[in-house]
Design a protein around this motif. Sequence first.
Motif, PDB file in Angstrom:
ATOM      1  N   VAL A 176       0.834  -1.205   0.000  1.00  0.00           N
ATOM      2  CA  VAL A 176       0.000   0.000   0.000  1.00  0.00           C
ATOM      3  C   VAL A 176       0.872   1.261   0.000  1.00  0.00           C
ATOM      4  O   VAL A 176       0.689   2.172  -0.822  1.00  0.00           O
ATOM      5  CB  VAL A 176      -0.959  -0.002   1.207  1.00  0.00           C
ATOM      6  N   LEU A 177       1.841   1.311   0.923  1.00  0.00           N
ATOM      7  CA  LEU A 177       2.717   2.483   0.979  1.00  0.00           C
ATOM      8  C   LEU A 177       3.570   2.592  -0.280  1.00  0.00           C
ATOM      9  O   LEU A 177       3.810   3.695  -0.787  1.00  0.00           O
ATOM     10  CB  LEU A 177       3.599   2.398   2.226  1.00  0.00           C
ATOM     11  N   GLY A 178       4.025   1.457  -0.789  1.00  0.00           N
ATOM     12  CA  GLY A 178       4.816   1.477  -2.010  1.00  0.00           C
ATOM     13  C   GLY A 178       4.031   1.994  -3.203  1.00  0.00           C
ATOM     14  O   GLY A 178       4.532   2.802  -3.991  1.00  0.00           O
ATOM     15  N   CYS A 179       2.781   1.543  -3.356  1.00  0.00           N
ATOM     16  CA  CYS A 179       1.936   2.039  -4.447  1.00  0.00           C
ATOM     17  C   CYS A 179       1.651   3.534  -4.300  1.00  0.00           C
ATOM     18  O   CYS A 179       1.595   4.267  -5.301  1.00  0.00           O
ATOM     19  CB  CYS A 179       0.629   1.257  -4.494  1.00  0.00           C
ATOM     20  N   ALA A 180       1.482   3.999  -3.061  1.00  0.00           N
ATOM     21  CA  ALA A 180       1.235   5.421  -2.836  1.00  0.00           C
ATOM     22  C   ALA A 180       2.458   6.251  -3.222  1.00  0.00           C
ATOM     23  O   ALA A 180       2.346   7.259  -3.932  1.00  0.00           O
ATOM     24  CB  ALA A 180       0.870   5.660  -1.371  1.00  0.00           C
ATOM     25  N   PHE A 181       3.637   5.836  -2.750  1.00  0.00           N
ATOM     26  CA  PHE A 181       4.869   6.548  -3.117  1.00  0.00           C
ATOM     27  C   PHE A 181       5.097   6.516  -4.628  1.00  0.00           C
ATOM     28  O   PHE A 181       5.496   7.522  -5.229  1.00  0.00           O
ATOM     29  CB  PHE A 181       6.076   5.930  -2.404  1.00  0.00           C
ATOM     30  N   PHE A 182       4.861   5.358  -5.237  1.00  0.00           N
ATOM     31  CA  PHE A 182       5.129   5.200  -6.669  1.00  0.00           C
ATOM     32  C   PHE A 182       4.187   6.056  -7.510  1.00  0.00           C
ATOM     33  O   PHE A 182       4.628   6.790  -8.405  1.00  0.00           O
ATOM     34  CB  PHE A 182       5.003   3.726  -7.045  1.00  0.00           C
ATOM     35  N   ALA A 342      -6.950   2.023  -2.297  1.00  0.00           N
ATOM     36  CA  ALA A 342      -7.600   3.108  -3.040  1.00  0.00           C
ATOM     37  C   ALA A 342      -7.353   4.463  -2.375  1.00  0.00           C
ATOM     38  O   ALA A 342      -7.018   5.444  -3.046  1.00  0.00           O
ATOM     39  CB  ALA A 342      -9.098   2.825  -3.150  1.00  0.00           C
ATOM     40  N   SER A 343      -7.505   4.527  -1.051  1.00  0.00           N
ATOM     41  CA  SER A 343      -7.358   5.803  -0.344  1.00  0.00           C
ATOM     42  C   SER A 343      -5.926   6.322  -0.413  1.00  0.00           C
ATOM     43  O   SER A 343      -5.695   7.504  -0.701  1.00  0.00           O
ATOM     44  CB  SER A 343      -7.775   5.639   1.120  1.00  0.00           C
ATOM     45  N   ALA A 344      -4.949   5.444  -0.150  1.00  0.00           N
ATOM     46  CA  ALA A 344      -3.552   5.882  -0.120  1.00  0.00           C
ATOM     47  C   ALA A 344      -3.102   6.394  -1.484  1.00  0.00           C
ATOM     48  O   ALA A 344      -2.433   7.430  -1.588  1.00  0.00           O
ATOM     49  CB  ALA A 344      -2.657   4.730   0.343  1.00  0.00           C
ATOM     50  N   ILE A 345      -3.456   5.686  -2.550  1.00  0.00           N
ATOM     51  CA  ILE A 345      -3.060   6.109  -3.897  1.00  0.00           C
ATOM     52  C   ILE A 345      -3.754   7.416  -4.267  1.00  0.00           C
ATOM     53  O   ILE A 345      -3.129   8.330  -4.839  1.00  0.00           O
ATOM     54  CB  ILE A 345      -3.387   5.001  -4.911  1.00  0.00           C
ATOM     55  N   MET A 346      -5.032   7.539  -3.941  1.00  0.00           N
ATOM     56  CA  MET A 346      -5.777   8.745  -4.288  1.00  0.00           C
ATOM     57  C   MET A 346      -5.176   9.974  -3.600  1.00  0.00           C
ATOM     58  O   MET A 346      -4.961  11.010  -4.235  1.00  0.00           O
ATOM     59  CB  MET A 346      -7.242   8.586  -3.879  1.00  0.00           C
ATOM     60  N   PHE A 347      -4.854   9.859  -2.309  1.00  0.00           N
ATOM     61  CA  PHE A 347      -4.305  11.001  -1.588  1.00  0.00           C
ATOM     62  C   PHE A 347      -2.879  11.318  -2.042  1.00  0.00           C
ATOM     63  O   PHE A 347      -2.471  12.483  -2.049  1.00  0.00           O
ATOM     64  CB  PHE A 347      -4.341  10.763  -0.085  1.00  0.00           C
ATOM     65  N   ALA A 348      -2.121  10.300  -2.411  1.00  0.00           N
ATOM     66  CA  ALA A 348      -0.755  10.550  -2.899  1.00  0.00           C
ATOM     67  C   ALA A 348      -0.785  11.293  -4.226  1.00  0.00           C
ATOM     68  O   ALA A 348       0.031  12.186  -4.472  1.00  0.00           O
ATOM     69  CB  ALA A 348      -0.005   9.230  -3.041  1.00  0.00           C
ATOM     70  N   ILE A 355      -1.669  12.080   4.603  1.00  0.00           N
ATOM     71  CA  ILE A 355      -2.845  11.229   4.778  1.00  0.00           C
ATOM     72  C   ILE A 355      -2.556   9.821   4.268  1.00  0.00           C
ATOM     73  O   ILE A 355      -2.965   8.819   4.877  1.00  0.00           O
ATOM     74  CB  ILE A 355      -4.062  11.842   4.066  1.00  0.00           C
ATOM     75  N   SER A 356      -1.848   9.709   3.134  1.00  0.00           N
ATOM     76  CA  SER A 356      -1.479   8.388   2.617  1.00  0.00           C
ATOM     77  C   SER A 356      -0.633   7.626   3.627  1.00  0.00           C
ATOM     78  O   SER A 356      -0.834   6.432   3.865  1.00  0.00           O
ATOM     79  CB  SER A 356      -0.705   8.538   1.308  1.00  0.00           C
TER      80      SER A 356
END
Length: 449
Positions: A176-182, A342-348, A355-356
């Motif tokens: 999840v964190l990796g997808c958000a950062f990416f 979904a939330s983490a990627i959207m906020f990133a 927030i992510s």
Amino acid sequence: MVGVGVQSQLEMGTLEGKDDEVCEFEDEALFSPEQQGAVQKTYSPRVPPLQVVVKRIGLTDLKNVVSESVKIVVFSTKLNLLMPFGPLAILVHYLTRHNGWVFLLSLLGITPLAERLGYATEQLAFFTGATVGGLLNATFGNATELIISIYALKSGMLRVVQQSLLGSILSNMLLVLGCAFFSGGLVHRNKQQVFNKAAAVVSSGLLLMAVMGLLFPAVLHYTRTEVHFGKSELALSRFSSCVMLIAYASYLFFQLKSQHSDYLPLNEETIHNQENNGEEDEAPEITKWESIIWLFILTAWISILSEYLVDTIEGASVAWNIPLSFISVIVLPIVGNAAEHASAIMFAIKDKLDISLGVAIGSSTQISMFGIPFCVVVGWMMGREMDLNFQLFETATLFITVLVVAFMLQEGTSNYFKGLMLILCYLIVAASFFVHVDPSADDDVVGTP
């Protein structure tokens, strides 16, 4: 002339008096006493006809509100195409009892429910504020994993409980964190994304404390240094679980009551960027009570499907020739973390990386400091010997993962390369569990003292 005028006035007065008498007579003649009572009852001011109209209008408005709420929550996402798989799983269970298909259909049916549960929580967060909203996101985001774990605990599948909770932590921290950062790094390639380092340090400390709580029972077991073999390990796990719950409650109090701006979910730079970009504050799409009602409905439906999912997980492992540990650590958490993904990627993508980070790391912190100890305490109440001994392989995996993520967060910056590294680390973890044989698999159903 005067006499004529007086006479005419007298005649007119007489006629008016007669008219009044005639009118009174006609009124009395037209309605009998029973009819007069009926007329008075019909037009009684206690039940005016307008009230009936208002009630009809109220029912119409209620129908419109319900239909509009269903349209927004159920049909506003493409994942709603997977919702029929839930009832289909129940139907297949009673018609064929094919464990593999029932497990797969239940898994697909839970996926949109988990995502919609996160959506309803986000809508409720509009009315509760940023800090409470973040806690609600983490709580209901992990509701799917906790429900599945409680059903597995009830069935005596202790290793499934341990591995699914461990997999949820690994999935949130790496995938999840990796997808958000990416995704955030790709969208904002021309700038360096930053996040609140102070909040990340606190979360990393809690994760290391959780690793310590899981490490000591495993080391005590494999070094054979217990005072009472088997019993000391369980007693230590229950004591450590109570301490971890107290620590998590203190963390919640610190988050909710602390006045330090360092630990707020949004830093000043993020707010400044939003003001400069002219972004308007997002408005809730459904009301507070609608959000609460949807949370109860979705949680109840997830609970029903989770029972079928847990009952068929072992049969699916045999039917598909896939290790049970891989299904528990990798497959189940990916479905349960659909809302976090979904939330983490959207906020990133929106450059709201704090927030992510709060969604991904906050969810991992809650599972490690609340979810796992909570299951130990619940198992204690059920008479199940659920402990914190996650075996050496799982404990080592968690320890290394926490170290990797802590090093990634120490600078307080993010880019797409860091996200790619976390995703690749998760692929290594997934491959490791695919070839891993659980030494306690034979004792999976044994948990009753």
